[in-house]
Design a protein around this motif. Structure first.
Motif, PDB file in Angstrom:
ATOM      1  N   LYS A  77     -65.957  63.419 -47.849  1.00 21.84           N
ATOM      2  CA  LYS A  77     -66.069  64.310 -46.691  1.00 21.84           C
ATOM      3  C   LYS A  77     -65.790  63.500 -45.423  1.00 21.84           C
ATOM      4  O   LYS A  77     -66.496  62.540 -45.129  1.00 21.84           O
ATOM      5  CB  LYS A  77     -67.463  64.921 -46.630  1.00 21.84           C
ATOM      6  N   VAL A  78     -64.772  63.869 -44.698  1.00 21.68           N
ATOM      7  CA  VAL A  78     -64.429  63.120 -43.485  1.00 21.68           C
ATOM      8  C   VAL A  78     -64.901  63.829 -42.219  1.00 21.68           C
ATOM      9  O   VAL A  78     -64.918  63.229 -41.140  1.00 21.68           O
ATOM     10  CB  VAL A  78     -62.909  62.865 -43.406  1.00 21.68           C
ATOM     11  N   TYR A  79     -65.276  65.093 -42.354  1.00 19.94           N
ATOM     12  CA  TYR A  79     -65.816  65.841 -41.223  1.00 19.94           C
ATOM     13  C   TYR A  79     -67.322  66.013 -41.414  1.00 19.94           C
ATOM     14  O   TYR A  79     -67.759  66.520 -42.451  1.00 19.94           O
ATOM     15  CB  TYR A  79     -65.169  67.222 -41.114  1.00 19.94           C
ATOM     16  N   SER A  80     -68.099  65.637 -40.441  1.00 20.15           N
ATOM     17  CA  SER A  80     -69.552  65.775 -40.553  1.00 20.15           C
ATOM     18  C   SER A  80     -70.004  67.194 -40.247  1.00 20.15           C
ATOM     19  O   SER A  80     -71.089  67.610 -40.660  1.00 20.15           O
ATOM     20  CB  SER A  80     -70.257  64.793 -39.614  1.00 20.15           C
ATOM     21  N   LEU A  81     -69.194  67.955 -39.512  1.00 22.88           N
ATOM     22  CA  LEU A  81     -69.548  69.325 -39.130  1.00 22.88           C
ATOM     23  C   LEU A  81     -68.792  70.314 -40.008  1.00 22.88           C
ATOM     24  O   LEU A  81     -67.657  70.062 -40.414  1.00 22.88           O
ATOM     25  CB  LEU A  81     -69.204  69.560 -37.657  1.00 22.88           C
ATOM     26  N   ARG A  82     -69.413  71.476 -40.269  1.00 20.83           N
ATOM     27  CA  ARG A  82     -68.771  72.456 -41.156  1.00 20.83           C
ATOM     28  C   ARG A  82     -68.887  73.885 -40.655  1.00 20.83           C
ATOM     29  O   ARG A  82     -68.774  74.842 -41.427  1.00 20.83           O
ATOM     30  CB  ARG A  82     -69.316  72.349 -42.581  1.00 20.83           C
ATOM     31  N   SER A  83     -69.104  74.078 -39.366  1.00 21.89           N
ATOM     32  CA  SER A  83     -69.061  75.418 -38.778  1.00 21.89           C
ATOM     33  C   SER A  83     -68.235  75.355 -37.508  1.00 21.89           C
ATOM     34  O   SER A  83     -68.192  74.322 -36.826  1.00 21.89           O
ATOM     35  CB  SER A  83     -70.463  75.938 -38.457  1.00 21.89           C
TER      36      SER A  83
ATOM     37  N   ASN B 261     -66.676  77.079 -46.437  1.00 22.47           N
ATOM     38  CA  ASN B 261     -67.773  78.030 -46.278  1.00 22.47           C
ATOM     39  C   ASN B 261     -67.571  79.342 -47.026  1.00 22.47           C
ATOM     40  O   ASN B 261     -68.506  80.136 -47.140  1.00 22.47           O
ATOM     41  CB  ASN B 261     -67.990  78.320 -44.790  1.00 22.47           C
ATOM     42  N   ALA B 262     -66.390  79.561 -47.543  1.00 20.38           N
ATOM     43  CA  ALA B 262     -66.108  80.788 -48.293  1.00 20.38           C
ATOM     44  C   ALA B 262     -65.195  80.440 -49.458  1.00 20.38           C
ATOM     45  O   ALA B 262     -65.593  79.733 -50.369  1.00 20.38           O
ATOM     46  CB  ALA B 262     -65.478  81.840 -47.369  1.00 20.38           C
ATOM     47  N   SER B 263     -63.946  80.906 -49.428  1.00 17.72           N
ATOM     48  CA  SER B 263     -63.005  80.631 -50.516  1.00 17.72           C
ATOM     49  C   SER B 263     -61.588  80.899 -50.051  1.00 17.72           C
ATOM     50  O   SER B 263     -61.355  81.775 -49.208  1.00 17.72           O
ATOM     51  CB  SER B 263     -63.310  81.507 -51.725  1.00 17.72           C
TER      52      SER B 263
ATOM     53  N   ASP C  28     -67.280  82.132 -37.556  1.00 20.53           N
ATOM     54  CA  ASP C  28     -68.186  81.812 -38.662  1.00 20.53           C
ATOM     55  C   ASP C  28     -68.707  83.075 -39.334  1.00 20.53           C
ATOM     56  O   ASP C  28     -68.816  83.135 -40.562  1.00 20.53           O
ATOM     57  CB  ASP C  28     -69.364  80.972 -38.154  1.00 20.53           C
ATOM     58  N   LEU C  29     -69.010  84.083 -38.538  1.00 21.46           N
ATOM     59  CA  LEU C  29     -69.538  85.333 -39.097  1.00 21.46           C
ATOM     60  C   LEU C  29     -68.480  86.056 -39.921  1.00 21.46           C
ATOM     61  O   LEU C  29     -68.775  86.573 -41.008  1.00 21.46           O
ATOM     62  CB  LEU C  29     -70.036  86.246 -37.978  1.00 21.46           C
ATOM     63  N   VAL C  30     -67.248  86.092 -39.429  1.00 24.48           N
ATOM     64  CA  VAL C  30     -66.216  86.819 -40.170  1.00 24.48           C
ATOM     65  C   VAL C  30     -65.856  86.084 -41.465  1.00 24.48           C
ATOM     66  O   VAL C  30     -65.508  86.719 -42.466  1.00 24.48           O
ATOM     67  CB  VAL C  30     -64.973  87.064 -39.287  1.00 24.48           C
ATOM     68  N   VAL C  31     -65.970  84.752 -41.470  1.00 23.32           N
ATOM     69  CA  VAL C  31     -65.722  84.004 -42.704  1.00 23.32           C
ATOM     70  C   VAL C  31     -66.793  84.332 -43.743  1.00 23.32           C
ATOM     71  O   VAL C  31     -66.496  84.552 -44.929  1.00 23.32           O
ATOM     72  CB  VAL C  31     -65.679  82.488 -42.422  1.00 23.32           C
ATOM     73  N   LYS C  32     -68.042  84.375 -43.306  1.00 28.40           N
ATOM     74  CA  LYS C  32     -69.132  84.752 -44.215  1.00 28.40           C
ATOM     75  C   LYS C  32     -68.932  86.169 -44.735  1.00 28.40           C
ATOM     76  O   LYS C  32     -69.137  86.452 -45.924  1.00 28.40           O
ATOM     77  CB  LYS C  32     -70.471  84.633 -43.498  1.00 28.40           C
TER      78      LYS C  32
END
Length: 413
Positions: free
Chosen positions: A136-142, A290-292, A383-387
Motif C-alpha cells: 500500500k503506497v497511499y496511507s489515505l483511502r477516502s 472501497n467498492a469494486s 465517497d457516498l456515491v462509491v458506497k
C-alpha cells in the motif's frame, strides 16, 4: 456483512495500492476473465513446473461467460493444452467470489489444490495466502481525507499522487499514455469482423473518416471521441495489440478517447496529460479499494461507471478545476451509471460493451461541463456515491452481473 464483503474489507485494510496496480498493460478481452486467469496460471506453472496434469475448474461468472471471454483459451495457452483440463461449473454457488477458479495439481504422486479469485482489473487473490497482498503506497483511502490533505498543504491531487508514488510514477504513466495512443491509432485503421459469432463489424474507422454532411462542431466532437472509444474497445474485443486497463479491459476505451481528443483540440502537452491520468487513476483507485471495479461483482456500473468517473476527473484536472469541481465531476459520472447491468451477449466483450465505452466518454465530458457551473451546490460526496454503487451492485441479481443470463444476453437472438 456478507463473507464476500468482509473478505474485501479485510484484504484492503488501510490505504491503497499503487496506480501501477490499476493501469495495467496487456491483451484483452477481459481483465477479470483473461488477464486475471493468465496471471494465476503463470503462478501455478512456476510453482509446479513438473506437474503431470492440472485440472482447472471455473465457477460463477468465469464458468458462465468464460468461453466468450476466452478464459479457457488463455489458461490452455499458459499451462499447455496437453497438461491441463478445464471444467465449467455453473451450478456451485458457495464460492468466495463471483470470479473463482480452482487449480487441482497432480504432481509427484500428490494432489494440491489452489483456489484463486479474479477481483477485476487483472488483479487476483490466492485464498489463504496473506503474503499475496500488494504494498500500500497511499496511507489515505477516502476522497474526503485526500482532499483535506491537499487543501491543508495547498497542493493538487496529482501532486498527492507524486508524493505517495515518487517521481518515477511519471515514467510509468508515460508508458501507459503511449500505449493508449497506440491502441487508438491501430484501432481507427483496422477493419473487419470481430471473432465470436455475433458478426460485429469494426466501426471505428468509419466513425473517424466519415464526416457528417452538415457537421457542426458539436457533431464533430461526438464523432471523434466516439471513434477513439470504439477504436480502443474494438482492439480489446479482438485481442489485437495491447490496451490499458482503465480500470478494466471492458471499459478501456473511455479514458484514452476523452484525453486524446482534448489533447488534439487544445494542444495539451503529454506532461499535462500524465497529471490528468494521475488524478483519474486516483479516482479509480478509490473505487477499487472501497467498492469494486468488477462487473461480475457489481455490474457494469463498476466498470463503465468508474471509467467515466476517471475520465471526468482527468479532464477536470486538465482544465485546472479545483478539488471540489473534480469531485463533483467524478461523482456525477458514477451517480448516473448506478444500476447499470453487465449483460454481454454470448459472453463476448462486444454487445453492449463497445458502444458503452463511447457513450460513457461523452458523458464524462458532460459531467465536467456540469461541474464547471454547479460544483458549489452539490449534495452528494464522491465517497457516498462509491458506497452506494457497491451496495447497488450487491443488490443486483446475479443474472445482471456478467453471467450473460439476463438483459440483452437473454433476449438477443
Amino acid at each position: 456483512m456478507s463473507e464476500e464483503v468482509k473478505m474485501h474489507n479485510d484484504f484492503f485494510g488501510d490505504g491503497m495500492e499503487s496506480l501501477r496496480e490499476l493501469y495495467k498493460i496487456g491483451v484483452g478481452p477481459s481483465s477479470s476473465h483473461t488477464m486475471g486467469p493468465q496471471k494465476a496460471s503463470e503462478i501455478i506453472k512456476k510453482r509446479y513446473p513438473d506437474a503431470d496434469m492440472i485440472t482447472v475448474t471455473l465457477y460463477g461468472s468465469l464458468a458462465k461467460t468464460g468461453k466468450g471471454h476466452r478464459t479457457d483459451y488463455i489458461i490452455e495457452q499458459t499451462l499447455g493444452s496437453d497438461k491441463c483440463k478445464i471444467e465449467f461449473n455453473e451450478t456451485e454457488t458457495d464460492i468466495p467470489h463471483p470470479n473463482t477458479m480452482k487449480f487441482v495439481v497432480h504432481h509427484a504422486g500428490k494432489t494440491d489444490e489452489v483456489t484463486v479469485i479474479s477481483i477485476g482489473g487483472g488483479d487476483i487473490r490466492i485464498i489463504g495466502e496473506s503474503e499475496s497482498k500488494p504494498e500500500k503506497v497511499y496511507s489515505l483511502r477516502s476522497f474526503a481525507d485526500i482532499a483535506a490533505h491537499c487543501r491543508e498543504r495547498d497542493i493538487r491531487l496529482c501532486d498527492y499522487v507524486e508524493e505517495c508514488e515518487g517521481g518515477e510514477i511519471w515514467d510509468y504513466l508515460q508508458t501507459v499514455w503511449d500505449c493508449m495512443k497506440q491502441s487508438i491509432r491501430d484501432g481507427i485503421k483496422a477493419e473487419g469482423e470481430l471473432f465470436g459469432g455475433l458478426h460485429v463489424q469494426r466501426k471505428a474507422k468509419q466513425l473517424y473518416n466519415k464526416r457528417h454532411i452538415d457537421e457542426s462542431a458539436e457533431t464533430r466532437e461526438n464523432r471523434l471521441v466516439c471513434s477513439y472509444a470504439f477504436a480502443v474497445s474494438e482492439q480489446n474485443a479482438a485481442c489485437s495489440g495491447k490496451i490499458v486497463t482503465a480500470p478494466t479491459c471492458g471499459s478501456c476505451g473511455v479514458v484514452p478517447s476523452v484525453l486524446r481528443y482534448v489533447q488534439e483540440k487544445r494542444g495539451f502537452s503529454d506532461r499535462e496529460i500524465l497529471r490528468a491520468l494521475a488524478v483519474g487513476g486516483l479516482i479509480g483507485n478509490l473505487v477499487k479499494t472501497n467498492a469494486s471495479i468488477s462487473g461480475a461483482q457489481a455490474g457494469c456500473q463498476a466498470e463503465i461507471g468508474t471509467a467515466c468517473a476517471m475520465a471526468s476527473a482527468a479532464l477536470a484536472e486538465l482544465f485546472s478545476m479545483d478539488i471540489g469541481q473534480i469531485e463533483y465531476a467524478a461523482e456525477v459520472a458514477v451517480e448516473h451509471h448506478l444500476g447499470l447491468t453487465c449483460d454481454p451477449v454470448k459472453g463476448l466483450v462486444q454487445i453492449p460493451c463497445i458502444e458503452r465505452n463511447a457513450v460513457a466518454a461523452m458523458r464524462a465530458i458532460n459531467a465536467v461541463n456540469l461541474a464547471n457551473f454547479l460544483a458549489d451546490s452539490r449534495k452528494i460526496s464522491f465517497d457516498l456515491v462509491v458506497k452506494t454503487m457497491y451496495e447497488t451492485g450487491k443488490d443486483l441479481s446475479c443474472r445482471y452481473r456478467e453471467t450473460s443470463e439476463g438483459g440483452l444476453a437473454k433476449l438477443y437472438c
